[in-house]
Design an enzyme around this catalytic site. Structure first.
Site, PDB file in Angstrom:
ATOM      1  N   LYS A  14       0.836  -1.211   0.000  1.00  0.00           N
ATOM      2  CA  LYS A  14       0.000   0.000   0.000  1.00  0.00           C
ATOM      3  C   LYS A  14       0.866   1.255   0.000  1.00  0.00           C
ATOM      4  O   LYS A  14       0.626   2.187  -0.757  1.00  0.00           O
ATOM      5  CB  LYS A  14      -0.926   0.017   1.234  1.00  0.00           C
ATOM      6  CG  LYS A  14      -1.831  -1.193   1.337  1.00  0.00           C
ATOM      7  CD  LYS A  14      -2.760  -1.122   2.547  1.00  0.00           C
ATOM      8  CE  LYS A  14      -2.026  -1.151   3.886  1.00  0.00           C
ATOM      9  NZ  LYS A  14      -1.575  -2.487   4.304  1.00  0.00           N
ATOM     10  N   ARG A  88      -9.204   0.593   9.384  1.00  0.00           N
ATOM     11  CA  ARG A  88      -8.806  -0.777   9.680  1.00  0.00           C
ATOM     12  C   ARG A  88      -9.874  -1.523  10.459  1.00  0.00           C
ATOM     13  O   ARG A  88      -9.687  -2.712  10.748  1.00  0.00           O
ATOM     14  CB  ARG A  88      -7.534  -0.752  10.526  1.00  0.00           C
ATOM     15  CG  ARG A  88      -6.248  -1.059   9.779  1.00  0.00           C
ATOM     16  CD  ARG A  88      -5.120  -0.904  10.775  1.00  0.00           C
ATOM     17  NE  ARG A  88      -3.893  -1.558  10.406  1.00  0.00           N
ATOM     18  CZ  ARG A  88      -2.916  -1.013   9.702  1.00  0.00           C
ATOM     19  NH1 ARG A  88      -3.048   0.189   9.207  1.00  0.00           N
ATOM     20  NH2 ARG A  88      -1.811  -1.680   9.485  1.00  0.00           N
ATOM     21  N   ARG A 127      12.505  -6.756   5.414  1.00  0.00           N
ATOM     22  CA  ARG A 127      12.322  -5.411   4.884  1.00  0.00           C
ATOM     23  C   ARG A 127      13.108  -4.372   5.704  1.00  0.00           C
ATOM     24  O   ARG A 127      13.160  -4.433   6.910  1.00  0.00           O
ATOM     25  CB  ARG A 127      10.825  -5.088   4.948  1.00  0.00           C
ATOM     26  CG  ARG A 127      10.448  -3.670   4.633  1.00  0.00           C
ATOM     27  CD  ARG A 127       8.978  -3.544   4.367  1.00  0.00           C
ATOM     28  NE  ARG A 127       8.154  -3.474   5.582  1.00  0.00           N
ATOM     29  CZ  ARG A 127       6.859  -3.179   5.582  1.00  0.00           C
ATOM     30  NH1 ARG A 127       6.230  -2.968   4.448  1.00  0.00           N
ATOM     31  NH2 ARG A 127       6.190  -3.121   6.703  1.00  0.00           N
ATOM     32  N   ARG A 161      11.736  -1.646  10.899  1.00  0.00           N
ATOM     33  CA  ARG A 161      10.645  -1.341  11.818  1.00  0.00           C
ATOM     34  C   ARG A 161      10.614  -2.356  12.949  1.00  0.00           C
ATOM     35  O   ARG A 161      10.817  -3.542  12.732  1.00  0.00           O
ATOM     36  CB  ARG A 161       9.321  -1.379  11.060  1.00  0.00           C
ATOM     37  CG  ARG A 161       8.920  -0.031  10.526  1.00  0.00           C
ATOM     38  CD  ARG A 161       7.775  -0.116   9.578  1.00  0.00           C
ATOM     39  NE  ARG A 161       6.607  -0.809  10.130  1.00  0.00           N
ATOM     40  CZ  ARG A 161       5.450  -0.893   9.505  1.00  0.00           C
ATOM     41  NH1 ARG A 161       5.310  -0.325   8.327  1.00  0.00           N
ATOM     42  NH2 ARG A 161       4.446  -1.530  10.030  1.00  0.00           N
ATOM     43  N   ARG A 172      -0.173  -8.926  13.661  1.00  0.00           N
ATOM     44  CA  ARG A 172      -0.697  -7.990  12.658  1.00  0.00           C
ATOM     45  C   ARG A 172      -1.609  -8.698  11.660  1.00  0.00           C
ATOM     46  O   ARG A 172      -2.653  -8.178  11.276  1.00  0.00           O
ATOM     47  CB  ARG A 172       0.465  -7.305  11.916  1.00  0.00           C
ATOM     48  CG  ARG A 172       1.118  -6.204  12.755  1.00  0.00           C
ATOM     49  CD  ARG A 172       2.544  -5.932  12.326  1.00  0.00           C
ATOM     50  NE  ARG A 172       2.650  -5.258  11.047  1.00  0.00           N
ATOM     51  CZ  ARG A 172       3.776  -5.188  10.331  1.00  0.00           C
ATOM     52  NH1 ARG A 172       4.879  -5.774  10.786  1.00  0.00           N
ATOM     53  NH2 ARG A 172       3.812  -4.542   9.194  1.00  0.00           N
TER      54      ARG A 172
HETATM   55  P1  ADP Z   1       1.383  -2.244   7.936  1.00  0.00           P
HETATM   56  O1  ADP Z   1       0.170  -2.042   7.106  1.00  0.00           O
HETATM   57  O2  ADP Z   1       2.617  -2.501   7.138  1.00  0.00           O
HETATM   58  O3  ADP Z   1       1.183  -3.266   9.020  1.00  0.00           O
HETATM   59  P2  ADP Z   1       1.198   0.491   9.040  1.00  0.00           P
HETATM   60  O4  ADP Z   1       2.394   1.349   8.917  1.00  0.00           O
HETATM   61  O5  ADP Z   1      -0.004   0.839   8.243  1.00  0.00           O
HETATM   62  O6  ADP Z   1       1.723  -0.958   8.745  1.00  0.00           O
HETATM   63  O7  ADP Z   1       0.749   0.398  10.578  1.00  0.00           O
HETATM   64  C1  ADP Z   1       1.649   0.020  11.583  1.00  0.00           C
HETATM   65  C2  ADP Z   1       0.939  -0.098  12.939  1.00  0.00           C
HETATM   66  O8  ADP Z   1       0.319   1.144  13.270  1.00  0.00           O
HETATM   67  C3  ADP Z   1      -0.209  -1.101  12.988  1.00  0.00           C
HETATM   68  O9  ADP Z   1       0.228  -2.412  13.231  1.00  0.00           O
HETATM   69  C4  ADP Z   1      -1.049  -0.525  14.147  1.00  0.00           C
HETATM   70  O10 ADP Z   1      -0.459  -0.809  15.389  1.00  0.00           O
HETATM   71  C5  ADP Z   1      -0.941   0.960  13.926  1.00  0.00           C
HETATM   72  N1  ADP Z   1      -2.021   1.473  13.046  1.00  0.00           N
HETATM   73  C6  ADP Z   1      -1.856   2.052  11.829  1.00  0.00           C
HETATM   74  N2  ADP Z   1      -3.034   2.426  11.308  1.00  0.00           N
HETATM   75  C7  ADP Z   1      -3.986   2.065  12.216  1.00  0.00           C
HETATM   76  C8  ADP Z   1      -5.403   2.161  12.254  1.00  0.00           C
HETATM   77  N3  ADP Z   1      -6.099   2.713  11.241  1.00  0.00           N
HETATM   78  N4  ADP Z   1      -6.059   1.686  13.346  1.00  0.00           N
HETATM   79  C9  ADP Z   1      -5.381   1.143  14.367  1.00  0.00           C
HETATM   80  N5  ADP Z   1      -4.040   1.020  14.399  1.00  0.00           N
HETATM   81  C10 ADP Z   1      -3.341   1.463  13.337  1.00  0.00           C
END
Ligand code: ADP
Ligand code: ZN
Length: 216
Positions: A14, A88, A127, A161, A172
């Site tokens: 994404k 999410r 990564r 990360r 996740r």
């Molecule tokens: P990825 O999609 O690669 O897992 P992101 O960078 O989008 O990673 O998100 C990393 C972390 O940030 C998630 O695992 C969560 O803990 C938090 N997070 C991000 N966006 C949201 C959201 N919309 N609602 C709840 N937690 C979120």
């Protein structure tokens, strides 16, 4: 102006596609993940609270991320907004609909990036990114030419990360299947869903996304 959601499991690509759309279409990327990572470095009370949850691989509360999105919708976005990693949960999806309504905006497309689970695990464990320019690398498939030095900008500030490890990734993925994947049905029912093959080559994915966006 086109407003879209990029939907898909962690590692679906994404962020990569969002950055291309920003460069090519003057769109503005709203990544709750990036915002939360920024907040954690800010030393605020909120940053403190979210750190632990994120490192574990859990979801931050709906209230916090909805608040972050609301604060950022006032940006000037000539090409429209890309919601990346948000919504999410169903509650976040409802909240986004309401917030867009209140601002006289609407959602045009939800692009689901489909990738199988084995590929996600392989993509994410391994990564690393450049802390200076944001370039993304991978131990197996795309290492830097010189170890420890970014190909794009020469910086030695390469980082991983904290949640890109196998244990956090399991959580996740589980969070994705339990809480986020229902959004596929939700947006299908709203007539907004389009699915692209996230396993295709990066340019092919970009072309598929472009085709969705250009369809009015
Ligand atoms: P990825 O999609 O690669 O897992 P992101 O960078 O989008 O990673 O998100 C990393 C972390 O940030 C998630 O695992 C969560 O803990 C938090 N997070 C991000 N966006 C949201 C959201 N919309 N609602 C709840 N937690 C979120
Ligand atoms: Zn770099």
């Amino acid at each position: 102006m086109v407003n879209i959601i990029l939907l898909g499991p962690p590692g679906a690509g994404k962020g990569t596609q969002a950055k291309r759309l920003v460069d090519e279409r003057q769109m503005v990327q709203l990544s709750t993940g990036d915002m939360l990572r920024e907040a954690r470095h800010s030393g605020t009370e909120m940053g403190h609270r979210v750190s632990e949850v994120m490192d574990r691989g859990g979801l931050v509360t709906d209230e916090i991320v909805i608040g972050l999105i609301e604060e950022n919708l006032h940006h000037d976005a000539p090409g429209g907004f890309i919601f990346d990693g948000f919504p999410r949960t169903l509650k976040q999806a409802d909240a986004l609909g309401a917030v867009l309504d209140r601002n006289g905006m609407s959602l045009d497309h939800v692009v689901e990036m489909q990738v199988d689970d084995a590929a996600l695990v392989a993509r994410i464990t391994g990564r690393y990114t450049c802390g200076n320019c944001g370039a993304v690398y991978h131990d197996a498939t795309k290492p830097t030419a010189k170890p420890g030095i970014c190909d794009a900008c020469g910086s030695s500030n390469l980082r991983r990360r904290a949640d890109d490890n196998e244990d956090a990734l399991k959580i996740r993925l589980m969070e994705y299947y339990k809480k986020t994947s229902p959004l596929i049905g939700y947006y299908y029912a709203l007539g907004k869903l389009d699915t692209v093959d996230g396993l295709a080559e990066m340019d092919a994915v970009a072309a598929a996304v472009a085709k969705v966006l250009d369809r009015t």
